[in-house]
Design a protein around this motif. Structure first.
Motif, PDB file in Angstrom:
ATOM      1  N   ARG A 258       0.836  -1.204   0.000  1.00 20.47           N
ATOM      2  CA  ARG A 258       0.000   0.000   0.000  1.00 20.47           C
ATOM      3  C   ARG A 258       0.869   1.251   0.000  1.00 20.47           C
ATOM      4  NH1 ARG A 258      -4.429   0.625   4.602  1.00 20.47           N
ATOM      5  NH2 ARG A 258      -4.890  -1.477   3.827  1.00 20.47           N
ATOM      6  N   PHE A 259       1.991   1.190   0.672  1.00 20.42           N
ATOM      7  CA  PHE A 259       2.892   2.351   0.682  1.00 20.42           C
ATOM      8  C   PHE A 259       3.464   2.597  -0.703  1.00 20.42           C
ATOM      9  CE2 PHE A 259       7.011   4.395   1.009  1.00 20.42           C
ATOM     10  CZ  PHE A 259       6.751   5.456   1.857  1.00 20.42           C
ATOM     11  N   ASP A 260       3.961   1.535  -1.359  1.00 19.71           N
ATOM     12  CA  ASP A 260       4.554   1.703  -2.687  1.00 19.71           C
ATOM     13  C   ASP A 260       3.525   2.186  -3.696  1.00 19.71           C
ATOM     14  OD1 ASP A 260       7.029   0.935  -1.782  1.00 19.71           O
ATOM     15  OD2 ASP A 260       6.787  -1.170  -2.363  1.00 19.71           O
ATOM     16  N   GLN A 261       2.317   1.618  -3.626  1.00 15.58           N
ATOM     17  CA  GLN A 261       1.277   2.066  -4.548  1.00 15.58           C
ATOM     18  C   GLN A 261       0.900   3.513  -4.269  1.00 15.58           C
ATOM     19  OE1 GLN A 261      -1.661  -0.579  -6.120  1.00 15.58           O
ATOM     20  NE2 GLN A 261      -3.330   0.708  -5.381  1.00 15.58           N
ATOM     21  N   GLY A 262       0.806   3.860  -2.977  1.00  9.38           N
ATOM     22  CA  GLY A 262       0.492   5.234  -2.618  1.00  9.38           C
ATOM     23  C   GLY A 262       1.549   6.204  -3.100  1.00  9.38           C
ATOM     24  N   GLN A 290       3.740  11.117   7.556  1.00  5.06           N
ATOM     25  CA  GLN A 290       3.967  11.021   6.113  1.00  5.06           C
ATOM     26  C   GLN A 290       3.618   9.620   5.606  1.00  5.06           C
ATOM     27  OE1 GLN A 290       4.751  13.357   3.923  1.00  5.06           O
ATOM     28  NE2 GLN A 290       4.869  14.980   5.447  1.00  5.06           N
ATOM     29  N   THR A 291       3.962   8.602   6.374  1.00  4.89           N
ATOM     30  CA  THR A 291       3.616   7.227   5.988  1.00  4.89           C
ATOM     31  C   THR A 291       2.114   7.024   5.992  1.00  4.89           C
ATOM     32  OG1 THR A 291       5.714   6.381   6.871  1.00  4.89           O
ATOM     33  CG2 THR A 291       3.913   4.802   6.602  1.00  4.89           C
ATOM     34  N   PHE A 292       1.451   7.572   7.008  1.00  5.89           N
ATOM     35  CA  PHE A 292      -0.012   7.473   7.094  1.00  5.89           C
ATOM     36  C   PHE A 292      -0.674   8.105   5.871  1.00  5.89           C
ATOM     37  CE2 PHE A 292      -3.799  10.015   8.232  1.00  5.89           C
ATOM     38  CZ  PHE A 292      -4.713   8.979   8.400  1.00  5.89           C
ATOM     39  N   ILE A 293      -0.210   9.290   5.466  1.00  5.63           N
ATOM     40  CA  ILE A 293      -0.783   9.969   4.309  1.00  5.63           C
ATOM     41  C   ILE A 293      -0.540   9.159   3.039  1.00  5.63           C
ATOM     42  CG2 ILE A 293      -0.548  11.993   2.813  1.00  5.63           C
ATOM     43  CD1 ILE A 293      -2.161  12.492   5.321  1.00  5.63           C
ATOM     44  N   THR A 294       0.668   8.654   2.884  1.00  3.22           N
ATOM     45  CA  THR A 294       1.002   7.899   1.670  1.00  3.22           C
ATOM     46  C   THR A 294       0.175   6.625   1.578  1.00  3.22           C
ATOM     47  OG1 THR A 294       3.252   8.781   1.682  1.00  3.22           O
ATOM     48  CG2 THR A 294       2.866   6.779   0.405  1.00  3.22           C
ATOM     49  N   GLU A 295       0.054   5.909   2.690  1.00  2.00           N
ATOM     50  CA  GLU A 295      -0.699   4.651   2.673  1.00  2.00           C
ATOM     51  C   GLU A 295      -2.205   4.881   2.656  1.00  2.00           C
ATOM     52  OE1 GLU A 295       2.427   1.684   4.998  1.00  2.00           O
ATOM     53  OE2 GLU A 295       0.652   2.449   6.051  1.00  2.00           O
ATOM     54  N   GLY A 296      -2.663   5.820   3.477  1.00  2.00           N
ATOM     55  CA  GLY A 296      -4.102   5.996   3.641  1.00  2.00           C
ATOM     56  C   GLY A 296      -4.744   6.788   2.523  1.00  2.00           C
ATOM     57  N   ALA A 297      -4.270   8.029   2.331  1.00  2.00           N
ATOM     58  CA  ALA A 297      -4.886   8.878   1.312  1.00  2.00           C
ATOM     59  C   ALA A 297      -4.548   8.401  -0.099  1.00  2.00           C
ATOM     60  CB  ALA A 297      -4.433  10.329   1.498  1.00  2.00           C
ATOM     61  N   TRP A 298      -3.232   8.235  -0.355  1.00  2.00           N
ATOM     62  CA  TRP A 298      -2.796   7.939  -1.716  1.00  2.00           C
ATOM     63  C   TRP A 298      -2.876   6.456  -2.042  1.00  2.00           C
ATOM     64  CZ3 TRP A 298      -2.699  12.118  -4.487  1.00  2.00           C
ATOM     65  CH2 TRP A 298      -2.386  13.340  -3.886  1.00  2.00           C
ATOM     66  N   VAL A 301      -7.242   5.465  -1.035  1.00  2.07           N
ATOM     67  CA  VAL A 301      -8.364   6.180  -1.637  1.00  2.07           C
ATOM     68  C   VAL A 301      -8.058   6.644  -3.063  1.00  2.07           C
ATOM     69  CG1 VAL A 301      -9.932   8.136  -1.405  1.00  2.07           C
ATOM     70  CG2 VAL A 301      -9.219   6.867   0.623  1.00  2.07           C
ATOM     71  N   TRP A 302      -6.986   7.407  -3.223  1.00  2.00           N
ATOM     72  CA  TRP A 302      -6.652   7.905  -4.560  1.00  2.00           C
ATOM     73  C   TRP A 302      -6.358   6.764  -5.533  1.00  2.00           C
ATOM     74  CZ3 TRP A 302      -6.072  12.668  -7.129  1.00  2.00           C
ATOM     75  CH2 TRP A 302      -6.377  13.809  -6.373  1.00  2.00           C
ATOM     76  N   SER A 303      -5.996   5.588  -5.034  1.00  2.00           N
ATOM     77  CA  SER A 303      -5.677   4.449  -5.896  1.00  2.00           C
ATOM     78  C   SER A 303      -6.899   3.680  -6.362  1.00  2.00           C
ATOM     79  CB  SER A 303      -4.740   3.478  -5.154  1.00  2.00           C
ATOM     80  OG  SER A 303      -3.522   4.093  -4.835  1.00  2.00           O
ATOM     81  N   ARG A 304      -8.054   3.971  -5.775  1.00  2.00           N
ATOM     82  CA  ARG A 304      -9.253   3.223  -6.145  1.00  2.00           C
ATOM     83  C   ARG A 304      -9.685   3.571  -7.575  1.00  2.00           C
ATOM     84  NH1 ARG A 304     -12.364   0.841  -2.391  1.00  2.00           N
ATOM     85  NH2 ARG A 304     -14.275   1.425  -3.498  1.00  2.00           N
ATOM     86  N   PRO A 305     -10.254   2.594  -8.317  1.00  3.47           N
ATOM     87  CA  PRO A 305     -10.616   2.834  -9.717  1.00  3.47           C
ATOM     88  C   PRO A 305     -11.963   3.523  -9.904  1.00  3.47           C
ATOM     89  CG  PRO A 305     -11.086   0.558  -9.136  1.00  3.47           C
ATOM     90  CD  PRO A 305     -10.417   1.177  -7.927  1.00  3.47           C
ATOM     91  N   GLY A 306     -12.727   3.706  -8.829  1.00  2.00           N
ATOM     92  CA  GLY A 306     -14.093   4.209  -8.986  1.00  2.00           C
ATOM     93  C   GLY A 306     -14.201   5.615  -9.532  1.00  2.00           C
ATOM     94  N   LEU A 307     -13.200   6.457  -9.265  1.00  2.00           N
ATOM     95  CA  LEU A 307     -13.150   7.823  -9.794  1.00  2.00           C
ATOM     96  C   LEU A 307     -11.818   8.035 -10.487  1.00  2.00           C
ATOM     97  CD1 LEU A 307     -14.585   9.889  -6.794  1.00  2.00           C
ATOM     98  CD2 LEU A 307     -15.752   9.375  -8.935  1.00  2.00           C
ATOM     99  N   SER A 308     -11.814   8.833 -11.525  1.00  2.00           N
ATOM    100  CA  SER A 308     -10.575   9.147 -12.213  1.00  2.00           C
ATOM    101  C   SER A 308      -9.749  10.133 -11.384  1.00  2.00           C
ATOM    102  CB  SER A 308     -10.868   9.753 -13.584  1.00  2.00           C
ATOM    103  OG  SER A 308     -11.463  11.036 -13.429  1.00  2.00           O
ATOM    104  N   LYS A 309      -8.478  10.260 -11.732  1.00  4.00           N
ATOM    105  CA  LYS A 309      -7.634  11.251 -11.059  1.00  4.00           C
ATOM    106  C   LYS A 309      -8.208  12.656 -11.261  1.00  4.00           C
ATOM    107  CE  LYS A 309      -3.656  10.279 -12.862  1.00  4.00           C
ATOM    108  NZ  LYS A 309      -2.204  10.358 -13.162  1.00  4.00           N
TER     109      LYS A 309
END
Length: 382
Positions: A258-262, A290-298, A301-309
């Protein structure tokens, strides 16, 4: 000119699809939902099919191979997973042999290094010239689809038949000639990419034994048969085909943490320079945040396919403006260079904000947006 579609978040690995004789990019639509969220997709109509250019027949297989190489080069894509169906599989083998740096993995569906005898293709070309594609359409449906599909899904069968008969005559005949003359025995025997060969157990166009012979030719390839499928398993058995593809690619594309993907998404949205500065300024004190933001937000959530960037970008801009987070608002307006949200769309978002969050918030957001856009435009002029 080739008609193509590139779908999915840019941080995901890419699957490129090359379709069969008498079909266009829509042949992959039943398969894509089973792969969405894990891969992004490049589909295209080969020459003489769909909305792509249709030069006069005949074609050579090199024409199709160079078309796809040109498209990948145009889009600056490399190290892709390339999935070809029937003649699309011949094209995929050709691209992998000619430009191995473009192709990381091969998925060959219902195809071979050489398909059919020369006289069979010559007979088909003569028949179609004289009587049209509609004359052979019912016989083609019997090769494309298993008996159960043809019996139980007459409406779907009619739609796929329509796709076939509406293929441009020159495109169909031209590609028949390309298949007739194609023999990739030598080049495919030298392929080095990991390869999955798949075939429907009731394929009447490229029977399992033929596809297996290609798997035996390609070093270290894998051969799988899909039950209750004809020549188009992506239509008849998309879940089964997707499972084979995912299992095969997972061995070569292990899912990132999750961190790398974020971190991939964070860089794709905010840019390398911003993320590098944030990492350089990171200390032991704020590293957990910083780790929490990268894993959690990015990463979540931001990695989910339901909405575009683009959609997430505009939502974030609206929320940052409504909450009065001016520094974050400016950062995300700058990020629209990467997310694809246009200046006009940001304008509409901030105008909408005035209705639902209040004019003062919108007024401040417009001021910040103007400052950021002036800054970006000045950078472009320098």
């Amino acid at each position: 000119m080739l008609h193509y579609r590139l779908d999915g978040p840019s941080h995901l690995p890419l699957l490129v699809f090359s379709n069969s004789l008498g079909t266009d990019m829509r042949v992959w639509e039943p398969l894509l939902p089973f792969l969405a969220g894990k891969y992004r997709f490049l589909r295209y109509d080969k020459r003489g099919h769909g909305l792509s250019d249709c030069p006069p027949a005949p074609y050579h297989i090199d024409d199709h191979i160079e078309d796809l190489i040109g498209l990948l080069d145009q889009l600056e894509l490399s190290q892709v997973a390339l999935c070809g169906l029937s003649v699309g599989g011949i094209i995929a083998q050709g691209v992998a042999a000619r430009r191995p740096e473009l192709v990381k993995e091969l998925i060959l569906c219902d195809t071979a290094h050489k398909i059919g005898p020369v006289h069979g293709w010559e007979d088909r070309i003569t028949t179609i010239r004289d009587k049209g594609i509609d004359f052979i359409a019912d016989a083609v449906m019997e090769r494309w689809f298993a008996a159960e599909f043809r019996g139980q899904k007459p409406v779907e069968l009619a739609l796929w038949r329509n796709m076939l008969v509406r293929t441009p005559l020159e495109g169909y005949i031209g590609t028949c000639a390309a298949i007739r003359d194609a023999d990739l025995s030598d080049s495919s025997a030298r392929l080095t990419q990991p390869t999955l060969c798949v075939v429907g157990d009731q394929d009447g166009a490229t029977p399992p034994a033929l596809v297996q012979s290609t798997a035996a030719l390609i070093p270290d390839s894998r051969f799988k048969v899909i039950k209750d499928a004809g020549h188009l398993p992506c239509v008849e058995q998309p879940a089964a085909l997707a499972a084979l593809i995912l299992d095969f690619l997972h061995q070569h594309h292990p899912e990132p943490s999750r961190f790398d993907q974020g971190m991939q998404v964070r860089r794709a949205v905010l840019g390398n320079a911003h993320v590098d500065r944030a990492n350089a300024n990171k200390s032991a004190f704020d590293e957990p945040f910083q780790t929490f933001i990268t894993e959690g937000a990015w990463g979540s959530v931001w990695s989910r396919p339901g909405l575009s960037k683009r959609d997430r970008s505009l939502l974030t801009i609206a929320l940052m403006a409504a909450l009065g987070h001016e520094e974050e608002l400016a950062m995300h307006i700058r990020a629209t260079r990467n997310t694809g949200a246009s200046k006009a769309e940001v304008q509409e978002t901030l105008l909408h904000l005035a209705v639902y969050a209040g004019v003062p918030f919108s007024n401040v957001a417009f001021r910040i947006a103007k400052e950021v856009y002036n800054e970006l435009e000045n950078q472009e002029e320098q």
